[in-house]
Design a protein around this motif. Structure first.
Motif, PDB file in Angstrom:
ATOM      1  N   ARG A 202      -5.431   3.754   0.300  1.00 23.97           N
ATOM      2  CA  ARG A 202      -6.132   2.457   0.527  1.00 23.97           C
ATOM      3  C   ARG A 202      -7.936   3.229   0.569  1.00 23.97           C
ATOM      4  O   ARG A 202      -8.483   2.953   0.153  1.00 23.97           O
ATOM      5  CB  ARG A 202      -5.721   2.029   1.318  1.00 23.97           C
ATOM      6  CG  ARG A 202      -4.807   0.606   0.448  1.00 23.97           C
ATOM      7  CD  ARG A 202      -4.916  -0.528   1.366  1.00 23.97           C
ATOM      8  NE  ARG A 202      -3.471  -0.319   2.137  1.00 23.97           N
ATOM      9  CZ  ARG A 202      -2.421  -0.854   2.782  1.00 23.97           C
ATOM     10  NH1 ARG A 202      -2.481  -0.851   1.314  1.00 23.97           N
ATOM     11  NH2 ARG A 202      -2.280  -0.200   3.125  1.00 23.97           N
ATOM     12  N   ASN A 203      -7.550   4.250   1.594  1.00 22.34           N
ATOM     13  CA  ASN A 203      -8.712   4.659   2.627  1.00 22.34           C
ATOM     14  C   ASN A 203      -9.411   6.327   2.081  1.00 22.34           C
ATOM     15  O   ASN A 203     -10.047   6.847   2.393  1.00 22.34           O
ATOM     16  CB  ASN A 203      -8.072   4.875   3.638  1.00 22.34           C
ATOM     17  CG  ASN A 203      -6.973   5.685   4.183  1.00 22.34           C
ATOM     18  OD1 ASN A 203      -5.940   6.180   2.891  1.00 22.34           O
ATOM     19  ND2 ASN A 203      -6.924   5.764   5.196  1.00 22.34           N
ATOM     20  N   PHE A 204      -9.039   6.418   0.754  1.00 20.71           N
ATOM     21  CA  PHE A 204      -9.077   7.871   0.709  1.00 20.71           C
ATOM     22  C   PHE A 204      -8.965   7.914  -1.313  1.00 20.71           C
ATOM     23  O   PHE A 204      -7.853   7.314  -2.001  1.00 20.71           O
ATOM     24  CB  PHE A 204      -7.898   9.196   0.894  1.00 20.71           C
ATOM     25  CG  PHE A 204      -8.585   9.672   2.655  1.00 20.71           C
ATOM     26  CD1 PHE A 204      -9.403  10.398   2.602  1.00 20.71           C
ATOM     27  CD2 PHE A 204      -7.607   9.138   3.495  1.00 20.71           C
ATOM     28  CE1 PHE A 204      -9.744  11.232   4.124  1.00 20.71           C
ATOM     29  CE2 PHE A 204      -7.458   9.606   4.689  1.00 20.71           C
ATOM     30  CZ  PHE A 204      -8.763  10.459   4.687  1.00 20.71           C
ATOM     31  N   ASP A 205      -9.707   8.486  -1.611  1.00 26.23           N
ATOM     32  CA  ASP A 205      -9.954   8.411  -3.574  1.00 26.23           C
ATOM     33  C   ASP A 205      -8.300   9.446  -3.092  1.00 26.23           C
ATOM     34  O   ASP A 205      -8.874  11.112  -3.809  1.00 26.23           O
ATOM     35  CB  ASP A 205     -11.046   9.446  -3.562  1.00 26.23           C
ATOM     36  CG  ASP A 205     -10.883   9.469  -5.170  1.00 26.23           C
ATOM     37  OD1 ASP A 205     -10.845   8.838  -4.988  1.00 26.23           O
ATOM     38  OD2 ASP A 205     -11.685   9.904  -5.963  1.00 26.23           O
ATOM     39  N   VAL A 206      -7.206   9.200  -3.536  1.00 22.83           N
ATOM     40  CA  VAL A 206      -6.170   9.520  -3.159  1.00 22.83           C
ATOM     41  C   VAL A 206      -4.968   9.313  -3.806  1.00 22.83           C
ATOM     42  O   VAL A 206      -4.708   8.277  -3.811  1.00 22.83           O
ATOM     43  CB  VAL A 206      -5.096  10.918  -1.770  1.00 22.83           C
ATOM     44  CG1 VAL A 206      -4.604  11.535  -2.174  1.00 22.83           C
ATOM     45  CG2 VAL A 206      -6.742  11.290  -0.759  1.00 22.83           C
ATOM     46  N   GLU A 207      -4.116   9.930  -5.207  1.00 20.17           N
ATOM     47  CA  GLU A 207      -3.067   9.377  -5.685  1.00 20.17           C
ATOM     48  C   GLU A 207      -1.703  10.247  -5.751  1.00 20.17           C
ATOM     49  O   GLU A 207      -2.042  11.340  -5.488  1.00 20.17           O
ATOM     50  CB  GLU A 207      -3.155   9.771  -7.194  1.00 20.17           C
ATOM     51  CG  GLU A 207      -4.456   8.764  -8.084  1.00 20.17           C
ATOM     52  CD  GLU A 207      -4.462   8.843  -9.727  1.00 20.17           C
ATOM     53  OE1 GLU A 207      -4.941   7.638  -9.804  1.00 20.17           O
ATOM     54  OE2 GLU A 207      -4.096   9.963  -9.678  1.00 20.17           O
ATOM     55  N   LEU A 208      -1.412   9.082  -5.029  1.00 15.87           N
ATOM     56  CA  LEU A 208       0.426  10.586  -4.822  1.00 15.87           C
ATOM     57  C   LEU A 208       1.356  10.294  -6.487  1.00 15.87           C
ATOM     58  O   LEU A 208       1.293   8.686  -7.125  1.00 15.87           O
ATOM     59  CB  LEU A 208       1.103   9.466  -4.480  1.00 15.87           C
ATOM     60  CG  LEU A 208       0.660   9.404  -2.688  1.00 15.87           C
ATOM     61  CD1 LEU A 208       1.773   8.886  -1.403  1.00 15.87           C
ATOM     62  CD2 LEU A 208       0.350  10.560  -2.368  1.00 15.87           C
TER      63      LEU A 208
END
Ligand code: PRT
Ligand code: ZN
Length: 293
Positions: free
Chosen positions: A47-53
């Motif tokens: 939600r708070n970073f441009d990160v995908e797991l």
């Protein structure tokens, strides 16, 4: 394999369901990433970073990171070594500890790895075992399995096994005995080797890296407070050598001081007992949550 991606999201590959999963997710939450539990989905967006797991079998993680399908991954050193993938090993994470070990049935005469010359060794880590045997000049047959190596000697599929061990319970349950360790493993954060060429993503990785170092350092640190006679200070510093520049405040009782300091290492009960013998009272050892230096 090249996979086109939408946007510049940083992708982190995590084991979907296994021994490393809950530690990996705790670690990512610990460095401030906010995401929903994956519940059998392949992806989770933060939600708070441009990160995908990206949730995968652990065995697939090195290849996906090496190919750039993911930028970072969390995986055991044993898997990295076994696959010889082209990755950058970034940070050791302090969980998933195990040892790749050679073991034989209790009744076997073998006492050392060299005694396995001419025998059959069952393993899920054939490349690591082959490198080890070659380095010691031991000629043995490798029986490659995908799991359950510990039952191979009882089935007479092998004379010895080479498997990961953590508590040793599995070996004991199968009447097996360790005769030599090959190497120790733990989980690592690994990175794609070309990530540095991508300015956006590598800036984000640097930021997460500082947080990760802070989290891992904090886990080792303890905050110690105690009261003691001023003359006991040198003795106290001997007992807690990891204590850097403590804060020393005089107390209302004459000659007594309060000492506050971060200790760089675990403070064991034995150390606390010695502090007490040195005259310290009200000894508190507190966990440290985050650090930035
Ligand atoms: O489904 P997926 O492919 O993702 O998972 P997996 O079943 O292949 O792996 P998993 O979840 O079992 O392990 C993931 C990682 O945890 C490994 O790659 C290691 O880096 C690490 N790890 C730590 C271990 C162990 N400890 C461990 N004890 N991996 C496996 N074991 C097994 C070992 O193979 C043996 O069967 O546990 C048994 C021995 O354990 P003890 O405690 O009885 O000694
Ligand atoms: Zn696996």
């Amino acid at each position: 394999m090249m996979v086109k991606r939408n946007g510049d999201s940083l992708r982190i590959a995590v084991q979907s369901n296994g021994r490393l999963t809950s530690y990996s997710l705790d670690l990512l939450r610990g460095i401030g990433l906010e995401f929903e539990d994956h519940e059998r989905r392949l992806f989770a967006r933060c939600r708070n970073f441009d990160v995908e797991l990206l949730f995968l079998r652990d065995d697939d993680i090195p290849e996906y990171v090496a190919d750039g399908v993911a930028d970072l991954g969390i995986v055991g050193l044993n898997v990295i070594r076994e696959q010889e993938a082209d990755l950058e090993e970034m940070v050791q994470l302090g969980f998933g500890f195990c040892t790749l070990t050679l073991a034989v049935p209790n009744a076997s005469p073998a006492m050392r790895p060299e005694d396995l010359a001419g025998s059959r060794i069952a393993t899920t880590h054939p490349r690591s075992l082959a490198r080890f045997l070659a380095s010691r000049d031991i000629g043995a047959d490798i029986v490659e399995l995908h799991g359950g190596a510990e039952i191979a000697p009882a089935l007479d599929v092998a004379d010895a096994i080479c498997d990961l061990v953590s508590t040793g319970t599995t070996l004991r349950m199968h009447d097996l005995r360790r005769i030599g360790d090959i190497w120790d493993s733990q989980a690592w954060m690994v990175s794609n080797v070309d990530l540095k060429a991508d300015a956006n993503r590598s800036a984000l990785v640097s930021r997460l890296r500082v947080r990760l170092d802070g989290l891992l350092t904090a886990r080792r640190l303890k905050y110690v407070t105690l009261n003691a006679p001023a003359e006991a200070l040198p003795r106290i510093r001997e007992i807690l050598p990891g204590m850097r520049s403590p804060t020393v405040v005089p107390l209302a009782d004459s000659g007594m001081v309060a000492v506050h300091a971060a200790a760089q290492e675990e403070v064991f009960w034995e150390a606390m007992e010695r502090l007490k013998e040195a005259g310290a009272t009200e000894i508190l050892v507190l966990p440290v949550e985050k650090v930035m230096r």
